[in-house]
Design a protein around this motif. Structure first.
Motif, short mmCIF file in Angstrom:
data_model
loop_
_atom_site.label_atom_id
_atom_site.label_comp_id
_atom_site.label_asym_id
_atom_site.label_seq_id
_atom_site.Cartn_x
_atom_site.Cartn_y
_atom_site.Cartn_z
N ARG A 20 68.08 23.97 25.35
CA ARG A 20 70.02 23.70 25.57
C ARG A 20 70.71 25.36 26.32
O ARG A 20 70.05 26.45 26.44
CB ARG A 20 70.64 23.52 24.41
N ASP A 44 77.93 26.62 22.52
CA ASP A 44 77.64 27.27 21.35
C ASP A 44 76.18 26.51 21.21
O ASP A 44 75.72 25.41 21.77
CB ASP A 44 78.32 26.31 20.59
N SER A 46 74.40 24.73 18.35
CA SER A 46 74.05 23.90 17.93
C SER A 46 75.13 22.15 18.59
O SER A 46 74.75 21.52 18.83
CB SER A 46 74.03 23.77 17.04
N SER A 47 76.42 22.57 19.45
CA SER A 47 77.17 21.90 19.87
C SER A 47 76.54 21.67 21.36
O SER A 47 77.16 20.53 22.10
CB SER A 47 78.16 21.88 19.64
N GLY A 48 76.43 22.74 21.68
CA GLY A 48 76.10 22.27 23.87
C GLY A 48 77.41 22.83 24.38
O GLY A 48 77.45 22.81 25.59
N LYS A 49 78.93 23.26 23.46
CA LYS A 49 80.27 23.34 23.85
C LYS A 49 80.65 24.17 24.53
O LYS A 49 80.25 25.07 24.01
CB LYS A 49 80.94 22.27 23.34
N ALA A 74 84.12 25.33 18.77
CA ALA A 74 82.85 25.10 18.97
C ALA A 74 82.63 23.87 18.63
O ALA A 74 82.28 23.02 18.91
CB ALA A 74 81.69 25.52 18.44
N VAL A 75 83.32 23.49 17.59
CA VAL A 75 83.33 21.86 16.67
C VAL A 75 83.78 21.15 17.59
O VAL A 75 83.75 19.94 17.96
CB VAL A 75 83.61 22.18 15.43
N THR A 76 85.69 21.53 18.24
CA THR A 76 86.70 20.18 18.35
C THR A 76 86.19 20.79 19.76
O THR A 76 86.98 19.66 20.77
CB THR A 76 87.59 20.66 17.89
N GLY A 77 86.20 21.22 20.38
CA GLY A 77 86.18 22.38 21.66
C GLY A 77 87.94 22.23 22.29
O GLY A 77 88.17 22.33 23.24
#
Length: 188
Positions: A20, A44, A46-49, A74-77
Motif C-alpha cells: 500500500r 494512512d 491501514s486504510s490507504g486513505k 484517516a478513518v472517515t476521509g
C-alpha cells in the motif's frame, strides 16, 4: 518553435508487507513542485486513505485557488483542517486562512491571516473558536497586522461554553492592553 520540457521525479514510499502507498512526493530538481495537484501526499497505513495533501511551487507551500494544505481524518476521509496561503505564508483575503473541523465536519476554529499575520479588516474577529458540543462561539479575538486590536470594542471576548454568557472582555489597541477609561470606544 521550441518546446520546453520540465522533468519531474515522483517518489513513492510503500508498505513492505501490503504494498500500500504510504506517501507520494513530486519533485522538480530537489524541490517539491507540482502545478496540477498536490506535491506531497501522505496516506494512512491501514486504510490507504490520504491523511495529508500539500501543494508546492518551487519548494514553497503555495496554492492560489484552493487550500495549500489539507489534513484528513484517516478513518472517515473528512478534512480535519485546511490551510490557505502562498509562498509559505498563511494568506487569504476576506475568508479564513486556517479552518479546523471536528470529526463530524463542523467548524471549530477559524483564523484569518494575511501574509502570515493575524489580520481581519472587515470588523470581525481574526480568531473564532467554537465548542463542538454546544456550537457556542466561546472565544473571539480581533487583530490587525498581527497585533491584537479593536478600535470599537473588546479585542478578546471569552464566553462560557455551555451558556454563551460573556465571562471576560479584554481591550487592546495596536497590541497594547488597555484598562479603565481607556477601554471606552473612541468615536469621531
Amino acid at each position: 518553435m521550441n518546446d520546453v520540457f520540465e522533468e519531474y521525479r515522483v517518489r513513492i514510499a510503500r508498505d513492505q508487507s501490503t504494498g500500500r502507498k504510504l506517501s507520494e512526493e513530486w519533485l522538480l530538481g530537489n524541490q517539491r513542485h507540482r502545478e496540477d495537484g498536490p506535491a506531497w501526499t501522505e496516506f494512512d497505513r491501514s486504510s490507504g486513505k490520504p491523511m495529508i495533501k500539500e501543494w508546492y511551487i518551487h519548494g514553497k507551500c503555495h496554492r492560489v485557488n484552493g487550500p495549500r494544505a489539507i489534513y484528513f481524518n484517516a478513518v472517515t476521509g473528512k478534512p480535519l483542517s485546511e490551510d490557505w496561503g502562498v509562498d509559505d505564508l498563511e494568506h487569504r483575503v476576506g475568508k479564513p486562512s486556517h479552518i479546523q473541523y471536528d470529526r463530524q465536519g463542523r467548524v471549530i476554529l477559524e483564523e484569518w491571516r494575511q501574509m502570515g499575520h493575524l489580520h481581519r479588516d472587515d470588523g470581525g474577529p481574526a480568531i473564532r473558536e467554537i465548542d463542538p458540543n454546544t456550537g457556542i462561539v466561546f472565544s473571539e479575538e480581533w487583530y490587525m497586522s498581527g497585533r491584537q486590536h479593536n478600535l470599537y470594542g473588546p479585542a478578546a471576548i471569552l464566553r462560557d461554553r455551555e451558556t454563551g454568557t460573556i465571562v471576560e472582555q479584554l481591550y487592546f489597541r495596536k497590541g497594547q492592553r488597555l484598562s479603565g477609561a481607556e477601554q471606552l470606544p473612541k468615536f469621531g
